[in-house]
Scaffold this motif. Sequence first.
Motif, PDB file in Angstrom:
ATOM      1  N   GLY A 173       0.784  -1.172   0.095  1.00 22.04           N
ATOM      2  CA  GLY A 173      -0.253  -0.304  -0.093  1.00 22.04           C
ATOM      3  C   GLY A 173       0.902   1.223  -0.138  1.00 22.04           C
ATOM      4  O   GLY A 173       0.158   2.492  -0.345  1.00 22.04           O
ATOM      5  N   LEU A 174       2.186   1.077   0.409  1.00 23.58           N
ATOM      6  CA  LEU A 174       2.800   3.077  -0.062  1.00 23.58           C
ATOM      7  C   LEU A 174       3.718   2.587  -0.942  1.00 23.58           C
ATOM      8  O   LEU A 174       3.945   2.375  -1.853  1.00 23.58           O
ATOM      9  N   ALA A 175       2.065   3.556  -1.953  1.00 27.62           N
ATOM     10  CA  ALA A 175       2.414   3.290  -3.323  1.00 27.62           C
ATOM     11  C   ALA A 175       1.588   3.859  -4.097  1.00 27.62           C
ATOM     12  O   ALA A 175       0.593   4.378  -2.884  1.00 27.62           O
ATOM     13  N   HIS A 176       1.372   4.907  -5.206  1.00 32.70           N
ATOM     14  CA  HIS A 176       0.460   5.176  -6.001  1.00 32.70           C
ATOM     15  C   HIS A 176      -0.837   4.099  -6.072  1.00 32.70           C
ATOM     16  O   HIS A 176      -1.969   4.859  -6.445  1.00 32.70           O
ATOM     17  N   PHE A 177      -0.424   2.763  -6.055  1.00 30.50           N
ATOM     18  CA  PHE A 177      -1.385   1.732  -7.332  1.00 30.50           C
ATOM     19  C   PHE A 177      -1.117   0.924  -6.162  1.00 30.50           C
ATOM     20  O   PHE A 177       0.090   0.486  -6.051  1.00 30.50           O
ATOM     21  N   THR A 178      -2.332   0.029  -5.430  1.00 31.88           N
ATOM     22  CA  THR A 178      -2.047  -0.713  -5.374  1.00 31.88           C
ATOM     23  C   THR A 178      -2.629  -2.521  -6.181  1.00 31.88           C
ATOM     24  O   THR A 178      -3.610  -1.946  -6.440  1.00 31.88           O
ATOM     25  N   VAL A 179      -2.344  -4.027  -6.241  1.00 31.62           N
ATOM     26  CA  VAL A 179      -3.312  -5.075  -6.023  1.00 31.62           C
ATOM     27  C   VAL A 179      -3.289  -5.667  -5.277  1.00 31.62           C
ATOM     28  O   VAL A 179      -3.314  -6.251  -4.210  1.00 31.62           O
ATOM     29  N   VAL A 180      -5.192  -5.299  -4.857  1.00 25.79           N
ATOM     30  CA  VAL A 180      -5.676  -6.394  -3.564  1.00 25.79           C
ATOM     31  C   VAL A 180      -6.596  -7.562  -3.862  1.00 25.79           C
ATOM     32  O   VAL A 180      -7.476  -7.380  -5.092  1.00 25.79           O
ATOM     33  N   ARG A 181      -6.694  -8.448  -3.637  1.00 27.39           N
ATOM     34  CA  ARG A 181      -7.999  -8.800  -3.733  1.00 27.39           C
ATOM     35  C   ARG A 181      -9.339  -8.726  -3.140  1.00 27.39           C
ATOM     36  O   ARG A 181      -9.247  -7.618  -2.096  1.00 27.39           O
ATOM     37  N   ALA A 182     -10.365  -8.655  -3.656  1.00 22.70           N
ATOM     38  CA  ALA A 182     -11.587  -8.013  -3.148  1.00 22.70           C
ATOM     39  C   ALA A 182     -12.271  -8.594  -1.244  1.00 22.70           C
ATOM     40  O   ALA A 182     -12.629  -7.138  -1.354  1.00 22.70           O
ATOM     41  N   SER A 183     -11.490  -9.448  -1.579  1.00 23.71           N
ATOM     42  CA  SER A 183     -12.027  -9.375  -0.183  1.00 23.71           C
ATOM     43  C   SER A 183     -11.728  -8.727   1.089  1.00 23.71           C
ATOM     44  O   SER A 183     -11.753  -9.201   2.758  1.00 23.71           O
ATOM     45  N   GLN A 184     -10.409  -7.941   0.279  1.00 25.39           N
ATOM     46  CA  GLN A 184      -9.471  -7.888   1.098  1.00 25.39           C
ATOM     47  C   GLN A 184     -10.372  -5.873   1.845  1.00 25.39           C
ATOM     48  O   GLN A 184      -9.658  -4.948   2.524  1.00 25.39           O
ATOM     49  N   LEU A 185     -11.636  -5.970   1.245  1.00 26.39           N
ATOM     50  CA  LEU A 185     -11.654  -4.242   1.022  1.00 26.39           C
ATOM     51  C   LEU A 185     -13.263  -3.977   1.825  1.00 26.39           C
ATOM     52  O   LEU A 185     -13.955  -4.978   2.215  1.00 26.39           O
ATOM     53  N   LEU A 186     -12.835  -2.603   2.499  1.00 28.16           N
ATOM     54  CA  LEU A 186     -14.160  -2.341   3.981  1.00 28.16           C
ATOM     55  C   LEU A 186     -14.660  -0.855   3.129  1.00 28.16           C
ATOM     56  O   LEU A 186     -13.812  -0.332   1.883  1.00 28.16           O
ATOM     57  N   PRO A 187     -15.572  -0.870   3.397  1.00 25.25           N
ATOM     58  CA  PRO A 187     -15.747   1.078   2.856  1.00 25.25           C
ATOM     59  C   PRO A 187     -14.820   1.250   2.993  1.00 25.25           C
ATOM     60  O   PRO A 187     -15.417   1.726   5.370  1.00 25.25           O
ATOM     61  N   LYS A 188     -15.054   3.166   3.147  1.00 27.61           N
ATOM     62  CA  LYS A 188     -13.994   3.858   3.743  1.00 27.61           C
ATOM     63  C   LYS A 188     -15.182   4.525   4.870  1.00 27.61           C
ATOM     64  O   LYS A 188     -15.968   5.060   4.204  1.00 27.61           O
ATOM     65  N   PRO A 189     -14.772   4.928   6.103  1.00 28.48           N
ATOM     66  CA  PRO A 189     -15.492   5.871   6.972  1.00 28.48           C
ATOM     67  C   PRO A 189     -15.574   7.168   6.595  1.00 28.48           C
ATOM     68  O   PRO A 189     -14.581   7.569   5.795  1.00 28.48           O
ATOM     69  N   PRO A 190     -17.105   7.726   5.767  1.00 24.49           N
ATOM     70  CA  PRO A 190     -17.024   8.889   5.065  1.00 24.49           C
ATOM     71  C   PRO A 190     -16.806  10.282   5.710  1.00 24.49           C
ATOM     72  O   PRO A 190     -16.540  11.622   4.617  1.00 24.49           O
ATOM     73  N   HIS A 191     -16.918  10.521   6.885  1.00 24.85           N
ATOM     74  CA  HIS A 191     -15.892  11.156   7.824  1.00 24.85           C
ATOM     75  C   HIS A 191     -15.137  11.390   8.028  1.00 24.85           C
ATOM     76  O   HIS A 191     -14.176  12.700   8.420  1.00 24.85           O
ATOM     77  N   LEU A 192     -14.139  10.604   7.656  1.00 23.67           N
ATOM     78  CA  LEU A 192     -12.689  10.988   8.052  1.00 23.67           C
ATOM     79  C   LEU A 192     -11.758  11.259   6.503  1.00 23.67           C
ATOM     80  O   LEU A 192     -12.632  11.353   5.174  1.00 23.67           O
ATOM     81  N   THR A 193     -10.535  11.595   6.241  1.00 23.89           N
ATOM     82  CA  THR A 193     -10.067  11.580   5.908  1.00 23.89           C
ATOM     83  C   THR A 193      -9.654  10.858   4.639  1.00 23.89           C
ATOM     84  O   THR A 193      -9.548   9.550   5.872  1.00 23.89           O
ATOM     85  N   TRP A 194      -8.568  11.073   3.666  1.00 25.46           N
ATOM     86  CA  TRP A 194      -7.763  10.280   3.435  1.00 25.46           C
ATOM     87  C   TRP A 194      -6.538   9.069   4.582  1.00 25.46           C
ATOM     88  O   TRP A 194      -6.676   8.606   4.721  1.00 25.46           O
ATOM     89  N   GLU A 195      -5.976  10.469   5.047  1.00 25.53           N
ATOM     90  CA  GLU A 195      -4.886   9.893   5.872  1.00 25.53           C
ATOM     91  C   GLU A 195      -5.466   9.407   7.308  1.00 25.53           C
ATOM     92  O   GLU A 195      -4.093   8.382   7.882  1.00 25.53           O
ATOM     93  N   GLU A 196      -6.416   9.910   7.753  1.00 21.23           N
ATOM     94  CA  GLU A 196      -7.111   9.677   9.056  1.00 21.23           C
ATOM     95  C   GLU A 196      -7.594   8.085   8.268  1.00 21.23           C
ATOM     96  O   GLU A 196      -7.165   6.747   9.508  1.00 21.23           O
ATOM     97  N   SER A 197      -7.757   7.911   7.747  1.00 18.20           N
ATOM     98  CA  SER A 197      -8.600   6.069   7.330  1.00 18.20           C
ATOM     99  C   SER A 197      -7.248   5.479   6.986  1.00 18.20           C
ATOM    100  O   SER A 197      -7.804   4.357   7.284  1.00 18.20           O
ATOM    101  N   ALA A 198      -6.202   6.001   6.853  1.00 20.35           N
ATOM    102  CA  ALA A 198      -6.005   4.786   6.137  1.00 20.35           C
ATOM    103  C   ALA A 198      -4.386   4.501   7.342  1.00 20.35           C
ATOM    104  O   ALA A 198      -3.690   3.765   7.181  1.00 20.35           O
ATOM    105  N   ALA A 199      -4.683   5.448   8.335  1.00 21.70           N
ATOM    106  CA  ALA A 199      -4.054   5.062   9.334  1.00 21.70           C
ATOM    107  C   ALA A 199      -4.358   3.761  10.457  1.00 21.70           C
ATOM    108  O   ALA A 199      -4.112   3.806  11.501  1.00 21.70           O
TER     109      ALA A 199
END
Length: 449
Positions: A173-199
């Motif tokens: 994930g320390l990159a401009h793009f990443t390749v992951v399995r669909a089973s690794q995804l969850l919805p981003k909390p909408p009230h958080l910024t990108w950097e808050e969500s990523a940490a």
Amino acid sequence: MDSLTEALLEGASPEELERQTLPAEYLAAHLRAEDVGMFGKVEDKDVRKSLHVGNVEMPEIAPDEVVVAVMASSINYNTVWSATFEPVPTFEFLKRYGRQGGYAARHDLPYQVVGSDAAGVVVRVGAGVRRWRPGDHVVVSCVQVDEQEPATHADAMLGAEQRIWGYETNFGGLAHFTVVRASQLLPKPPHLTWEESAANLLTAATSYRMLVGENGARIKQGDVVLIWGATGGLGAFAVQLVKNAGGIAVGVVSSERKAETLRRLGCDVVINRNEIGLGGDDPLTPQRTIELGKRLGRAIRAEVGEDPHVVFDYIGAATFGISVFVVRRGGVVVTCGSSTGYQHQFDNRYLWMNLKRIVGSHAANLHEQAECNRLFRLGHLSPILSEVYPLQDVAEAARLVQTNRHTGKVGVLCLAPEEGLGVTDPELRSKIGEARLNPLRSVSPERVA
């Protein structure tokens, strides 16, 4: 800047994102196989010498995978392990994985893109992906599992083919793009910024499994929980989870500055380890372990009147013997990680004769991660981000964590051009309040030479 990135930053529609071509290369923090062994017997294995930032090739995606444009990521301690090539070089993991053939062979490369957290936008989905589409805002689980393995359907963390993405796999994930399995995804909390969500997800979900879930200590109201390293990436989330559960959080930190930070997190009892003599370079002999355990036990009983029900220990060799000693009769020591060393020593008499338990824990399965992510979306958990670096300076960010000069989590901006972006529910953000959302942002890391 490639056309896809331009479209992303301009807020393109899902349809427009689908029309864009994936770039052939992308910028990424990576290690090089040729550097394995570079540190030899050097005592200070400075990760700034092994972490590189440069272009790597975009891999072909499997039918069950997605490409995520990474807006932000963060530093976890496994990146420090990777960059020091200890306890084993992670290229060994990639070779073993690659021998499976098929799409797994892509991971065995002369470089490894590292990083096990990310928040971003889905830009491409494989033919077998059903629940996600381009344009979705997501956070990425660090756990990659094999859904065809029976154990995965009981508890994914028991699966033999479970891997930590960006540590035991490539394309992290320390990159401009990443390749992951669909089973690794969850919805981003909408009230958080990108950097808050990523940490959040790796450390918060790990703490959730250790303390709350049925696979961990299963804390309840009134439990006294001792938390080592309580302002670290795992510990600061542990404090919040204990408080949410109606428990009594007892945090141990290494300095008065971190003690003050811990009080701001609402920790009930704050103990500076130096005040009980747990500091310096004195060897942790069996006799000294018991002596320090008695001191710590007295300090806890002086504040809450009883011994801890649970000890939360990711520190490892430097604390584990004390943890086993200090937890109450019938109590639980829950452990992961071991940042100070994996060889734990303890007096087994205090374990077996007092009916104590040790629970090993590792990351979290997708259900546990979804439950933890829900707490963020409800505003019941807050990010513990203390500082944010640009991707070009990722080695400095990792060095901060390596030398324990940070508090909470250290974020990394990837494609996001600046902090503060990615909020799609400003009303909830305003309702929760900036001070509660960012309790550590005004705390600068303890920079030392």
